[in-house]
Write an enzyme that holds these catalytic residues in place. Structure first.
Site, PDB file in Angstrom:
ATOM      1  N   ASP A   1       0.861  -1.199   0.000  1.00 13.20           N
ATOM      2  CA  ASP A   1       0.000   0.000   0.000  1.00 13.20           C
ATOM      3  C   ASP A   1       0.890   1.239   0.000  1.00 13.20           C
ATOM      4  O   ASP A   1       1.735   1.406   0.868  1.00 13.20           O
ATOM      5  CB  ASP A   1      -0.879  -0.028   1.263  1.00 13.20           C
ATOM      6  CG  ASP A   1      -1.941   1.058   1.267  1.00 13.20           C
ATOM      7  OD1 ASP A   1      -3.017   0.833   1.807  1.00 13.20           O
ATOM      8  OD2 ASP A   1      -1.680   2.170   0.726  1.00 13.20           O
TER       9      ASP A   1
ATOM     10  N   GLU B   1      -3.040   0.126  -3.969  1.00 10.91           N
ATOM     11  CA  GLU B   1      -2.717  -1.085  -3.200  1.00 10.91           C
ATOM     12  C   GLU B   1      -2.972  -2.356  -4.003  1.00 10.91           C
ATOM     13  O   GLU B   1      -3.842  -2.394  -4.870  1.00 10.91           O
ATOM     14  CB  GLU B   1      -3.483  -1.117  -1.878  1.00 10.91           C
ATOM     15  CG  GLU B   1      -4.962  -1.060  -2.042  1.00 10.91           C
ATOM     16  CD  GLU B   1      -5.730  -1.131  -0.725  1.00 10.91           C
ATOM     17  OE1 GLU B   1      -5.462  -2.021   0.088  1.00 10.91           O
ATOM     18  OE2 GLU B   1      -6.626  -0.288  -0.556  1.00 10.91           O
TER      19      GLU B   1
END
Ligand code: TTP
Ligand code: MG
Length: 353
Positions: A8, A106
């Site tokens: 992420d 992500e």
């Protein structure tokens, strides 16, 4: 046992802007224009410098302005972020046996075939972090675990520029707050608190009937998640399910012409996004927020998929018209229940017979 990684990006939109404008060490807030505290939109994201002042995604831009007046406020530039995202996803994909992009910043990768153990996965995670940094100058946080749920929780543990491995599922989770579980937001956290639950450990002490009784079906997910159980595979289900746009007006208004004009603009934006993917849809969801913040969403489904922008605009207008009864703060439109162009052809043929 599978080895899954969740990657992420850190303060994604804000980090890109920080890089572009050379604002290192300066609080950067990406979102609606603050207008000296009179702006009516929200914060999209803020860099970690700005987060020290309590600024968060979703907070009203007016509040953010009050909390940190000397921050640099910038409006989002989605095309730029999408370009960066594409570069990053390409790098990540290169290191994976299975790949699943979850959002613009992500992704999950399954590395079970490439890495014998967590040690090897850790070395690979550093390699990926370096590659991304070399290509973009941006940092990310990585989580490694035996399943997606735990990998996602892990990546959020040491942000920014973190790397966390979760080996001991139940014990590791017990100390954490319930909202570390993806899908448990503010409201559910407050509700859990009312039920006497402060940590995931407290959740682990309840049985599945308790979860079912208090939360319905989703409760079973919470129950499993509290023990770190997740059987879903990487790559199983990345698909956009809906596309929506909304606008907060400068002033609350009941000016029909103005509202319909804005609605039509929103429809056009949604349409353009879907057209790129050759997607049509059968359901329209309309959102209206009145001046007192009361919010209504209505959806309408159609037998024949919407395959024309003018029809989309017209249907949306018909849905909105009866709601124009008092001053409006925000309108939003969302397209759902997608159908691909290929299917659409079949659908139209079937519809004729
Ligand atoms: P996130 O990954 O949730 O947040 P982030 O990357 O800014 O920060 P973090 O370091 O905590 O991961 O979201 C990715 C991007 O999506 C974010 O940069 C901006 C956008 N976004 C919004 O526009 N509105 C929102 O409410 C959230 C949560 C994100
Ligand atoms: Mg992020």
């Amino acid at each position: 046992m599978a080895i899954i990684m969740h990657i992420d990006m850190d303060a994604f939109f804000a980090s890109i802007e920080e890089r572009e404008h050379k604002l290192h060490g300066v609080p950067v807030i990406v979102g609606a224009p603050p207008k000296n505290g009179k702006g009516r939109g929200v914060v999209s994201t803020a860099n970690y410098e700005a987060r020290k002042y309590g600024i968060k995604s979703g907070m009203s831009i007016a509040k953010a302005w009050k909390l940190c007046k000397h921050a640099v406020f910038l409006q989002p530039r989605f095309e730029l972020y999408e370009k960066e995202s594409e570069k990053i996803m390409k790098i990540i994909k290169n290191y994976s046996d299975a790949f699943e992009q979850v959002s613009i910043d992500e992704a999950f990768i399954d590395v079970s075939k490439r890495c014998k153990n967590f040690e090897e996965a850790k070395a690979m995670a550093y390699l990926i972090k370096n590659k991304i940094f070399e290509a973009t100058g941006l940092t990310c946080s990585v989580g490694i675990a035996n399943n997606k749920l735990l990998a996602k929780i892990a990546s959020s543990m040491k942000k920014p520029d973190g790397l966390t491995i979760i080996e001991n599922n139940g014990k590791f989770l017990a100390k954490l707050k319930p909202d570390k579980i993806p899908g448990i937001g503010k409201k559910t956290k407050v509700y859990l608190r009312k039920l006497g639950i402060k940590t995931i450990g407290d959740m682990q002490k309840k049985d599945s009937f308790w979860f079912l009784e208090n939360f319905g079906k989703i409760g079973i997910y919470y129950h499993n998640a509290a023990f770190g159980i997740d059987k879903s595979k990487v790559g199983e289900k990345y698909e956009i399910k809906s596309v929506g746009k909304e606008i907060t007006f400068e002033h609350d208004t009941l000016d029909r012409e103005f509202i319909f004009f804005n609605l039509s603009q929103l429809c056009k934006k949604v349409w353009q996004e879907l057209k790129k993917e050759k997607i049509y849809f059968k359901t329209i969801e309309l959102k209206v927020r009145y001046s007192d913040f009361e919010t209504h969403t209505h959806e309408q489904s159609f037998i024949v998929p919407i395959d024309n922008l003018d029809i989309f605009k017209e249907k949306a207008k018909m849905m909105l018209a009866p709601l124009l009864i008092r001053p409006i703060r925000l309108i939003g439109i969302r397209a759902k229940n997608f159908i691909k162009e290929k299917q659409l052809k079949l659908h139209s043929i079937n519809h004729l017979f």
